[in-house]
Enzyme design. Structure first.
Site, PDB file in Angstrom:
ATOM      1  N   GLY A 201       0.852  -1.182   0.000  1.00  0.00           N
ATOM      2  CA  GLY A 201       0.000   0.000   0.000  1.00  0.00           C
ATOM      3  C   GLY A 201       0.878   1.219   0.000  1.00  0.00           C
ATOM      4  O   GLY A 201       2.018   1.161   0.455  1.00  0.00           O
ATOM      5  N   THR A 202       0.353   2.311  -0.521  1.00  0.00           N
ATOM      6  CA  THR A 202       1.254   3.444  -0.708  1.00  0.00           C
ATOM      7  C   THR A 202       0.875   4.712   0.061  1.00  0.00           C
ATOM      8  O   THR A 202       0.993   4.725   1.259  1.00  0.00           O
ATOM      9  CB  THR A 202       1.462   3.707  -2.193  1.00  0.00           C
ATOM     10  OG1 THR A 202       0.186   3.672  -2.822  1.00  0.00           O
ATOM     11  CG2 THR A 202       2.345   2.642  -2.809  1.00  0.00           C
TER      12      THR A 202
END
Lengths: 265, 267
Positions: free
Chosen positions: A45-46
């Site tokens: 996830g960013t």
């Protein structure tokens, strides 16, 4: 399953992870990797961010999960309610991160039910810190989880933001923070636009602009996806509790951002 | 060999018939439970109401176990409170291992019954408690009340349940006013009236009231504050400052002796 009756001296207290360990379900029992093992590709996830404004905190997260250079998931939720008055956003290895969010939510609710009152905001931040530290063995093998915690401190009447490093280090931010691969770009945008008297609308506008800039610079950060109708998660945490902003409202903000960007060219 | 030596050193015990032994234990438990203050639970239009006589504001008889499940106990506080904690721990572990949907009152009531029955049969002293496990369904027909006695027997009720001393008299008063579709104020009024009996007027400060509301979102459990309870009661003696003061004194006195080493009851 049997009724978990503990002797008074073995009673795990209000800690849910304590109960799990007692019944032989330790959630952080990572097996050490063999020397020289290469971490395999997992979903990541960013970009996530939190901004303080007059009524509390706004939290945002893009929806993209990547595995290496490919897009693994287009509508991942990275901003979650932790309990009524706090939220947690996650960046890093998606598997352990989602598990950590689930455990954290259960930990807060379990304490509240056993003790009859919720944990203080700082207590919640410390609980999360212990969970990040418990994940250190996994982090050393490449599966790092970096959460961002924000909440409304009902005892002090203010919104507060806490950031973490992979060792469980916990740092309170004064006004805003962003983490993940696009965090640096998002932070820069927020820094330029932040004021102490941001309204809800301004704070959401700024958060959405920050995500736009992050997606512009970072390939792992997803922008608004008008074709599929997928927009970043936006949530506010105030005295009234955690509330997700409607997708239509977020979409509208992006229209403004895109118009402004176009006007500057 | 060791056991033989023990027996020889001990004075020879009198023979007690098993029937007598069990009866003595049951009498002991019943007597001490009856000394405590009773509690009623009833279904109403939006869910389940649990109303207990309890002057303490901090030592609860009624609590949340899980999303749609509540717990209530009468008798010895430390005993039903440890049962409550075990219920929360069991429910949270089960929901974590499986899914939140898989946590239900029936299986929890069975676990309680097994544990309490086991204590009754094998321990010197039985548990001096009666407990209730209530679950609100998505539709009124799904509401469930499990009343578990000190010896592990389970009574499954679908309208109302009375725990503690004078249960039959209270149930009689509740029955005469019962209506499965009543609204919350009517249910509170009748439940509190049934607890108080004809000679007393119920006062909000002496009551602990909580509800499981079908439409409350994921967590159905909600405690009612004194003002909400007072508004539903007949307006003869409203909750004035005097009543609140006496409540505070009671809970302060209880705080110094929370385990209730001599008194079997929290309220």
């Amino acid at each position: 399953m049997s009724l978990p009756m503990f002797r008074p001296q073995d009673e795990p207290g209000p800690s849910f992870t304590g109960v799990l360990r007692r019944v032989g379900l330790d959630p952080f029992s990572a097996v050490a990797a063999a020397a020289g093992a290469v971490p395999f590709e997992v979903r990541h996830g960013t970009t996530i961010a939190a901004i303080r404004y007059v009524d509390g905190v706004v939290m945002v997260g893009d929806r993209r999960a990547t595995a290496g250079s490919s897009i693994a998931h287009r509508h991942m939720e990275k901003v979650h309610p932790a309990d009524r008055h706090s939220g947690v956003a996650i960046a890093g290895a998606a598997g352990p991160a989602m598990e950590m969010v689930r455990l954290f939510q259960l930990q807060l609710e379990h304490y509240e039910k056993v003790e009859g009152s919720p944990i203080s905001l700082e207590g919640k931040a410390n609980q999360l810190s212990q969970m990040v530290r418990s994940n250190l063995a996994m982090a050393m093998q490449g599966f790092v989880v970096v959460p961002l915690f924000a909440g409304f401190d009902v005892r002090r009447g203010v919104g507060r933001i806490y950031t973490y490093d992979p060792t469980g280090g916990r740092y309170e931010e004064t006004d805003f923070h962003a983490d993940g691969s696009g965090g640096r770009d998002a932070r820069t945008t927020i820094k330029l636009g932040w004021r102490p008297d941001l309204s809800r609308a301004d704070a959401i506008g700024l958060a959405v602009r920050a995500l736009w800039q992050a997606a512009d610079e970072d390939s792992a950060t997803g922008g608004p996806d008008a074709v599929r109708g997928i927009y970043p998660t936006v949530a506010t945490i105030t005295a009234d509790g955690f509330a997700r902003a409607e997708e239509a409202e977020v979409a509208e903000r992006f229209v403004t951002v895109i118009a402004d960007e176009g006007a500057q060219r | 060999m060791g056991a033989l030596g023990e027996a020889a050193r001990m004075s020879m015990p009198f023979y007690v018939a098993p029937e007598q032994f069990m009866k003595d234990k049951a009498d002991f438990a019943r007597k001490n439970i009856a000394r405590g203050r009773p509690l009623v639970a009833t279904v109403y239009a939006e869910g389940i109401l649990i109303c207990a006589e309890n002057q303490s504001k901090s030592l609860h008889k009624v609590s949340e176990i899980y999303d749609r499940i509540a717990f209530a106990g009468v008798g010895r506080y430390n005993e039903f409170d440890s049962l409550r904690r075990a219920g929360v721990q069991h429910a949270d572990v089960k929901g974590y291992q499986f899914s939140r949907e898989d946590v239900d009152a029936r299986s929890l009531a069975n676990l309680y019954a097994q544990y309490m029955g086991n204590v009754f049969t094998h321990e010197m002293k039985p548990l001096e408690v009666e407990i209730l496990v209530a679950e609100v369904g998505t539709v009124p027909s799904g509401d469930q009340l499990f009343h578990i006695l000190y010896d592990g027997s389970v009574v499954d009720e679908d309208r109302y349940s009375v725990l503690g001393g004078e249960a039959e008299a209270i149930a009689g008063r509740l029955e005469s006013g019962f209506d499965a579709d009543w609204d919350l104020p009517a249910a509170i009024r009748t439940a509190a009236g049934a607890l108080a009996g004809p000679d007393r007027t119920p006062v909000a400060a002496d009551l602990e009231v909580a509800v499981l509301v079908r439409s409350n979102g994921r967590r159905a459990f909600r405690r009612l504050i004194d003002e909400e309870v007072g508004a539903a009661l007949p307006a003869t003696v409203a909750t004035d400052s005097g009543a609140t003061d006496s409540g505070a004194t009671d809970s302060a006195a209880l705080d110094t002796d929370p385990a209730g080493t001599t008194e079997p009851d929290a309220g």
